[in-house]
Every structure is written in structure tokens, then in C-alpha cells.
Write a protein that holds these residues in place. Structure first.
Motif, short mmCIF file in Angstrom:
data_model
loop_
_atom_site.label_atom_id
_atom_site.label_comp_id
_atom_site.label_asym_id
_atom_site.label_seq_id
_atom_site.Cartn_x
_atom_site.Cartn_y
_atom_site.Cartn_z
N ALA A 81 0.95 -1.26 -0.04
CA ALA A 81 0.01 -0.01 0.04
C ALA A 81 0.56 1.50 0.15
CB ALA A 81 -1.02 0.35 1.22
N GLY A 82 1.77 1.36 0.89
CA GLY A 82 2.27 2.73 0.92
C GLY A 82 3.74 2.84 -0.39
N ALA A 83 3.97 1.65 -1.17
CA ALA A 83 4.63 1.21 -2.28
C ALA A 83 3.54 2.37 -3.44
CB ALA A 83 5.19 0.21 -3.41
N LEU A 84 2.48 1.80 -3.30
CA LEU A 84 1.01 2.31 -4.12
C LEU A 84 1.35 3.50 -4.46
CD1 LEU A 84 -1.45 -0.92 -4.46
CD2 LEU A 84 -0.13 0.11 -6.39
N ALA A 85 1.01 3.74 -3.16
CA ALA A 85 0.83 5.27 -2.46
C ALA A 85 1.65 6.57 -3.15
CB ALA A 85 -0.25 5.60 -0.41
N GLN A 86 3.17 5.84 -3.02
CA GLN A 86 4.43 6.75 -3.62
C GLN A 86 3.82 7.12 -5.45
OE1 GLN A 86 7.71 5.59 -1.74
NE2 GLN A 86 7.16 5.83 0.52
N ALA A 87 3.05 5.63 -5.73
CA ALA A 87 3.46 6.25 -7.45
C ALA A 87 2.00 6.65 -6.99
CB ALA A 87 3.12 4.33 -7.20
N VAL A 88 1.05 6.26 -6.73
CA VAL A 88 -0.57 7.08 -7.53
C VAL A 88 -0.47 8.17 -7.25
CG1 VAL A 88 -1.68 6.81 -5.44
CG2 VAL A 88 -2.63 7.11 -7.67
N THR A 89 0.49 9.04 -6.08
CA THR A 89 0.81 10.00 -5.72
C THR A 89 1.46 11.06 -6.64
OG1 THR A 89 1.59 10.06 -3.44
CG2 THR A 89 -0.92 10.10 -3.70
N ARG A 90 2.81 10.37 -6.80
CA ARG A 90 4.65 10.51 -6.81
C ARG A 90 4.80 11.39 -6.09
NH1 ARG A 90 2.61 12.99 -13.04
NH2 ARG A 90 2.04 11.19 -14.23
N ASN A 91 4.23 11.08 -4.83
CA ASN A 91 5.59 11.59 -3.44
C ASN A 91 5.97 10.53 -2.99
OD1 ASN A 91 5.01 12.70 -1.32
ND2 ASN A 91 2.90 12.85 -0.78
N PRO A 92 6.92 11.37 -2.51
CA PRO A 92 8.13 9.83 -2.32
C PRO A 92 7.78 9.96 -0.10
CG PRO A 92 9.50 11.68 -2.34
CD PRO A 92 7.64 11.78 -3.07
N ILE A 207 -6.14 -9.24 1.23
CA ILE A 207 -4.33 -8.97 1.16
C ILE A 207 -3.97 -9.59 -0.28
CG2 ILE A 207 -2.42 -8.78 2.45
CD1 ILE A 207 -3.82 -8.24 5.16
N ALA A 208 -3.99 -10.98 -0.39
CA ALA A 208 -3.67 -11.06 -1.25
C ALA A 208 -4.21 -11.31 -2.98
CB ALA A 208 -3.99 -13.03 -1.01
N VAL A 209 -5.43 -10.40 -2.77
CA VAL A 209 -6.00 -10.33 -4.26
C VAL A 209 -5.55 -8.76 -4.67
CG1 VAL A 209 -8.27 -9.42 -5.22
CG2 VAL A 209 -7.85 -11.38 -4.08
N GLY A 210 -5.24 -7.89 -3.13
CA GLY A 210 -4.69 -6.38 -2.95
C GLY A 210 -3.03 -7.02 -3.56
N TRP A 243 -7.23 5.57 -10.45
CA TRP A 243 -8.71 5.25 -9.63
C TRP A 243 -8.39 3.51 -8.63
CZ3 TRP A 243 -11.47 7.34 -6.97
CH2 TRP A 243 -12.19 8.54 -7.03
N LEU A 244 -7.96 2.65 -9.95
CA LEU A 244 -8.01 1.22 -9.68
C LEU A 244 -6.86 1.44 -8.63
CD1 LEU A 244 -7.17 -2.15 -9.45
CD2 LEU A 244 -6.12 -1.39 -11.23
N MET A 245 -5.55 1.63 -8.36
CA MET A 245 -4.01 2.20 -7.15
C MET A 245 -4.63 1.86 -5.95
SD MET A 245 -1.33 2.95 -10.01
CE MET A 245 0.64 2.87 -9.03
N THR A 246 -6.03 3.63 -5.98
CA THR A 246 -6.51 3.88 -4.99
C THR A 246 -7.08 3.54 -4.02
OG1 THR A 246 -6.70 6.70 -5.62
CG2 THR A 246 -7.70 5.96 -4.43
#
Length: 339
Positions: A81-92, A207-210, A243-246
Motif C-alpha cells: 500500500a505504501g509503494a502504491l501510494a507513493q506511485a499514484v501520488t508521485r509523492n515520496p 490482501i492476497a488479491v490486492g 482509481w484502481l491503485m487508489t
């Protein structure tokens, strides 16, 4: 990191295998360390059912093993989730805890417990998903209203402020209805200990599907990192992907929060460490973050068992002590244009 200096696939595969071995070693350590003083022989005997001591078997098989497995699952969810959040927001600086996602999930669970009497994970997990998604959308919407849009520092400030508000609301509910929250006493601090039976099975499918879906978005996330227009020319449906990543962030963070309570900073620290090895390739960032985040969470849980022995500190408290200095360092780098 330019293309010529990017790690080769063989080196990244070796790094992933090393991370898996490290996770296995930390998981074994988690079985051997605890407030109960058990010898290695007693632990092995309890796991193999060769030890006839009922207390040893209950301690290892009934407490430490489920706790370790839950820590692995929750760590995988938070790291991804952290890696996805940084990717979708382009926010390290993004992290489900810092962006208010964990707090949103926590408040939703608290409302479900306080007013609907839901105390089973399989019942209130749906509220955790909704709360995580709502909090993420709210933080992003508020940050966008700034003169320069949703900058990394602005997202962080809005997320921290909203987290404080949502966490305060959750704690107020717990104080107003202490009899309802008695069995969730340590959940609000983020803990892997004393979770109800069936907690892991209630959240593991989500978690597995995500995680699988997140790994499948890695190539498209690389294209999106080049900019929305460039990604569209490469055939990436940017709006749908975002939206999928969110949704994946909400599902992963909601499942982790429903299982273990709000645990911050794991999704912030691990992807940063991973990028030092992988570079910007999101496929490897997602994969290694999913493996190394449970290593960090289990180590935090082990430290919590040792620091105030024979009592324990919750894992969420330990990760906060570890992660807060990292956040301060990253914010200072952002102010100097280092991010």
C-alpha cells in the motif's frame, strides 16, 4: 538512476531471494523470542508437537505462530500500500499512515464497534475499506486546493492533520464507550498480539488479491511515472489506473487496519530503502516492498517484546518511534529540493 546504471534483472532477482531469506529468518526469530522464557528445544518441540508441555505448545503454536503469520500478512499489505501510494501520488512522502488512510479506516471501525456493536473482524472489515478510501480521497481533494496543487509536502501536512483529527475522534469514541472497546484495548495502538481467532483468515483473501493486482500494475505504473500525457500515448488508461491503485490502497490498508489497528510509517520507510536497490522500476519496488515490509514489522514487534520485558510495547508504537525521525529527514530533504 539512468538506464546504464540501473540494476540488472539477475541482480534484482538475487535481491528478492535475499529478502525472502531475511523474512524467513526474522519469522523464525519471532517464534523464539517472547515474554515467556522458552529454550530453543522447547520451541522446536512445541512446533513439532514433540513437547508434552501444554503451556509451551499454547505459547508457541497458539500465540507466537499466529502472531508471526499475522505480522507477515499485515506487513505485506502495508508495504504494498505504501509503494502504491507513493506511485499514484508521485509523492515520496506518501504512506497510508501519514496520508490519513489508516486513521480513516480506524475511525470507520470505531464507529462500527461503538454504534453497531460489531466486534468481529469479518464484520467491521468492510467499514475499514470504506474509511480508508474516504480518507484518501479527502486528503487528496484538500491538497489539490493549494496554489501549487498536491505537492508532496502539502499532501503530508494535510494527511498528518487529518490523521490527528480522525485518531482523536476514534479515541473519543473509545473513552465514551469503554465497555464496548474493552476487548479492542490495544488495537488502537497497532498490535499483532491477542488478536481474535480468525483474524488472519478474515483479511488474507483481500490482501492476497490486492498484492497480486498491485504487482500486475507495475508496468503501467512505470509509464505513468513519465507523465500522464506520455503514459496515454503508450496506451495506458491513466484515469482508470489511478482509481484502481487508489482502491487497492484502500483494500490493503483497510485489511491491515482491521486486523492489527493503525500502524504507521512501515509503508514510508520500506519503499525508500527498496528504491536505493531497484531504482525507479515500480515492478521491483512493489515486489521488494511486499517482502521487506513484514521484515520491518516483525522486527518492531520483536523489539516491543524485549524493550519493556516482561511487559510488551505494541508494534505500532515501535514503528512510530522508528518512523518519525525518517519522516523529519525526508521532509527536510523535500524542502531543499532533494525529493
Amino acid at each position: 538512476m539512468n538506464a546504464s546504471s540501473a540494476p540488472r534483472p539477475a541482480a534484482l532477482t538475487a535481491a528478492l531471494l535475499a529478502a525472502l531469506l531475511l523474512l524467513g529468518a526474522v519469522a523464525v526469530l519471532s517464534l523464539f523470542v517472547g515474554s515467556a522464557a522458552l529454550s530453543p528445544a522447547e520451541v522446536v518441540g512445541a512446533l513439532s508437537r514433540a513437547d508434552e508441555d501444554l503451556i509451551s505448545r499454547m505459547t508457541v503454536s497458539g500465540l507466537r505462530l499466529p502472531r508471526t503469520l499475522l505480522g507477515i500478512a499485515v506487513g505485506v499489505a502495508l508495504g504494498t500500500a505504501g509503494a502504491l501510494a507513493q506511485a499514484v501520488t508521485r509523492n515520496p512522502l506518501a504512506d497510508p499512515g501519514i496520508l490519513g488512510v489508516s486513521a480513516g479506516a480506524g475511525l470507520a471501525v470505531s464507529l462500527a464497534v461503538a454504534f453497531l456493536g460489531l466486534t468481529r473482524v469479518e464484520d467491521y472489515r468492510w467499514f475499514a475499506f470504506a474509511g480508508a478510501l474516504g480518507a484518501f480521497a479527502l486528503v487528496y481533494a484538500i491538497a489539490l486546493r493549494g496554489p501549487h496543487g498536491a505537492t508532496p509536502v502539502r499532501l503530508t501536512l494535510v494527511g498528518v492533520a487529518l490523521s490527528a483529527v480522525l485518531t482523536g475522534a476514534s479515541q473519543s469514541l473509545a473513552l465514551l464507550r469503554p465497555h464496548v472497546f474493552d476487548q479492542m484495548r490495544f488495537w488502537g495502538a497497532g498490535t499483532l498480539a491477542d488478536r481474535p481467532q480468525g483474524t488472519l483468515t478474515a483479511v488474507l483473501p483481500f490482501i492476497a488479491v490486492g498484492v497480486v493486482c498491485a504487482l500486475l500494475t507495475g508496468r503501467a505504473a512505470n509509464a505513468m511515472a513519465l507523465g500522464d500525457e506520455r503514459a496515454r500515448t503508450l496506451g495506458v488508461p491513466v484515469g482508470v489506473l489511478r482509481w484502481l491503485m487508489t482502491v487497492l490502497i484502500a483494500v490493503l490498508c483497510g485489511a491491515a487496519t482491521a486486523a492489527a489497528g493503525p500502524i504507521a510509517f512501515v509503508g514510508l520507510m520500506v519503499p525508500h530503502a527498496v528504491r536505493a536497490v531497484t531504482g525507479p522500476d515500480q515492478r521491483w519496488v512493489f515486489a521488494l516492498s511486499a517482502v521487506l515490509a513484514p521484515v520491518l514489522l516483525l522486527l518492531a514487534d520483536i523489539l516491543g517484546r524485549l524493550l519493556v520485558w516482561p511487559a510488551e510495547l505494541q508494534a505500532g508504537i515501535v514503528t512510530a518511534f522508528l518512523g518519525a525521525p525518517v519522516l523529519v529527514l525526508l521532509v527536510r530533504r523535500a524542502e531543499r529540493g532533494g525529493l
